[in-house]
Design an enzyme around this catalytic site. Structure first.
Site, PDB file in Angstrom:
ATOM      1  N   THR A 191       0.831  -1.203   0.000  1.00 16.67           N
ATOM      2  CA  THR A 191       0.000   0.000   0.000  1.00 16.67           C
ATOM      3  C   THR A 191       0.867   1.256   0.000  1.00 16.67           C
ATOM      4  OG1 THR A 191      -1.733  -1.190   1.176  1.00 16.67           O
ATOM      5  CG2 THR A 191      -1.820   1.215   1.287  1.00 16.67           C
ATOM      6  N   CYS A 228      -8.888  -6.918   1.975  1.00 20.04           N
ATOM      7  CA  CYS A 228      -9.016  -5.520   2.417  1.00 20.04           C
ATOM      8  C   CYS A 228     -10.427  -5.008   2.208  1.00 20.04           C
ATOM      9  CB  CYS A 228      -8.052  -4.606   1.669  1.00 20.04           C
ATOM     10  SG  CYS A 228      -6.446  -5.315   1.427  1.00 20.04           S
TER      11      CYS A 228
HETATM   12  N1  PLP Z   1      -1.726  -4.455  -4.261  1.00 22.97           N
HETATM   13  C1  PLP Z   1      -2.229  -5.692  -4.429  1.00 22.97           C
HETATM   14  C2  PLP Z   1      -2.448  -6.207  -5.816  1.00 22.97           C
HETATM   15  C3  PLP Z   1      -2.549  -6.482  -3.328  1.00 22.97           C
HETATM   16  O1  PLP Z   1      -3.055  -7.703  -3.510  1.00 22.97           O
HETATM   17  C4  PLP Z   1      -2.332  -5.952  -2.025  1.00 22.97           C
HETATM   18  C5  PLP Z   1      -2.701  -6.737  -0.828  1.00 22.97           C
HETATM   19  O2  PLP Z   1      -3.602  -7.542  -0.837  1.00 22.97           O
HETATM   20  C6  PLP Z   1      -1.786  -4.657  -1.902  1.00 22.97           C
HETATM   21  C7  PLP Z   1      -1.503  -3.949  -3.051  1.00 22.97           C
HETATM   22  C8  PLP Z   1      -1.505  -4.074  -0.560  1.00 22.97           C
HETATM   23  O3  PLP Z   1      -0.349  -4.638  -0.008  1.00 22.97           O
HETATM   24  P1  PLP Z   1      -0.076  -4.567   1.562  1.00 22.97           P
HETATM   25  O4  PLP Z   1      -1.029  -5.495   2.229  1.00 22.97           O
HETATM   26  O5  PLP Z   1       1.347  -5.012   1.730  1.00 22.97           O
HETATM   27  O6  PLP Z   1      -0.239  -3.145   1.970  1.00 22.97           O
END
Ligand code: PLP
Length: 376
Positions: free
Chosen positions: A71, A326
């Site tokens: 993120t 999420c």
């Molecule tokens: N981008 C994608 C494609 C993801 O699948 C995720 C998490 O599920 C993220 C970004 C976010 O990553 P993080 O959980 O390390 O913040």
């Protein structure tokens, strides 16, 4: 039997990664910014981790900036493009993770950028002629397209998108959170300016990831404070996380072919059994096509069951999900963009090197028993 099939949400920590991390919690606890021996040991370990990651991607160590995960890396890339590199327009897709989409939509609301979406077909395949048509309009542009979708697994041709960006002098950001550690990257060949990755998607720890920001591209400072990460990302480094991230990537890259072959067999087995036993099954996006989707993800569309299928699977010890962890509780923006029938059951099964064919057999038996119960 306990079966974990939600590896796109997060993967279990590899024991070898855990073993590599523990000394940095117990013995080498110095602050990497301290000048004494404890601090120097911690600093040396961080820089070694950075070199390891860079070497696996054929990048330079100074192009790797540690973050709190995918993120933050996505947010930093987008904010950097707009506020440090003069981008006025962003071209993206409706399938991006919210770490990208929400960041872009907020910038659009503020009036900082114009936002355009690449056309796609009913399976989510991007129309690269449309992208080229948009790029032909001369404007300082960032293209933000993920390598693989986290819900349906569609793989995008980032090599070709990178070439188009180069031709039209646009910056290119790719969210590689689902593919890092699962595919090989050569960043001397791939034309990408920003790339985001997260350790917990390839058996590393949660809360740590990195941004690749190509030399010559300016990076924004999202966090103000100390001079860590060459003053680009303030805050005492998550040293055990960084060590775990580098170790996890090293293991993933060294065993990539072997793990890929294993996981492909798992996915093939589930596709084969479901197709044979459920006449009305289909697969969302390109999920069912092995050459056009992430081998770790299968998004299954089944007839309405009238019960909570995920809840039932959970009771039987099987962990899967309806889409992105999420966004649990919301209708998936990815399935909405694909116009998936909301009256059917859509379940994402996602696999890792730790899954077995026996687990897949158990999943299929459980699904059959459930649908037989419903039909009775
Ligand atoms: N981008 C994608 C494609 C993801 O699948 C995720 C998490 O599920 C993220 C970004 C976010 O990553 P993080 O959980 O390390 O913040």
């Amino acid at each position: 039997m306990k079966v974990y099939l939600d590896n796109a949400a997060t993967t279990p920590l590899d024991k070898e990664v855990f073993a590599a991390m523990t000394p940095y919690l117990l013995e080498y606890y110095g602050n990497p910014s301290s000048h004494h021996a404890h601090g120097r040991a911690a600093r040396a370990a961080i820089e070694e981790a950075r070199r390891t990651i860079a070497a696996h991607l054929n990048a330079s160590p100074e192009e790797i900036i540690f973050t709190s995960g995918g993120t933050e890396a996505d947010n930093t890339a987008i904010i950097s493009a707009i506020y440090e590199n003069g981008v006025k327009r962003v071209i993206t897709t409706p399938f991006e993770h919210h770490a990208v989409l929400h960041t872009l939509q907020e910038q659009q609301k503020k009036g900082s950028i114009e936002l355009e979406y690449i056309r796609h077909d009913e399976r989510g395949n991007l129309d690269l002629d449309h992208l080229e048509h948009l790029l032909a309009e001369e404007k300082p542009t960032l293209v933000s397209v993920m390598h693989a979708n986290n819900e349906v697994g569609n793989l995008n041709d980032i090599e070709q998108i990178g070439k188009l960006c180069k031709t039209y002098s646009a910056l290119f950001h790719s969210d590689t959170v689902q593919t890092m550690g699962h595919y090989r990257f050569d960043l001397q060949k791939l034309n990408v300016d920003f790339l985001a990755a997260s350790a917990h998607k390839f058996h590393g720890p949660k809360g740590v990831g990195f941004l690749f920001c190509r030399k010559g591209i300016k990076q924004a400072r999202l966090l103000q404070g100390g001079g860590q990460e060459r003053s680009l990302r303030a805050g005492t480094e998550n040293i055990h996380g960084i060590i775990g991230l580098a170790k996890a990537l090293e293991i993933a890259c060294c065993h990539l072919d072997e793990h890929q072959q294993h996981v492909v067999k798992i996915k093939e087995s589930l596709i084969g059994q479901l197709t044979q036993l459920f006449p009305d099954v289909s697969f969302n996006g390109n999920s069912g096509l092995l050459d056009r989707s992430l081998y770790t993800v299968l998004n299954v569309s089944l007839p309405a069951s009238g019960v909570s299928l995920l809840g039932h699977l959970d009771e039987e010890g099987i962990a899967a999900s309806g889409g992105s962890a999420c966004s649990t509780g919301y209708r998936s923006h990815v399935l909405t963009a694909l116009k998936a029938d909301p009256s059917r059951e859509h379940i994402r099964f996602s696999f890792s090197k730790y899954n077995t064919l026996t687990e897949i057999d158990y999943l299929v038996e459980t699904l059959i028993a459930l649908y037989q119960e419903i039909a009775a």
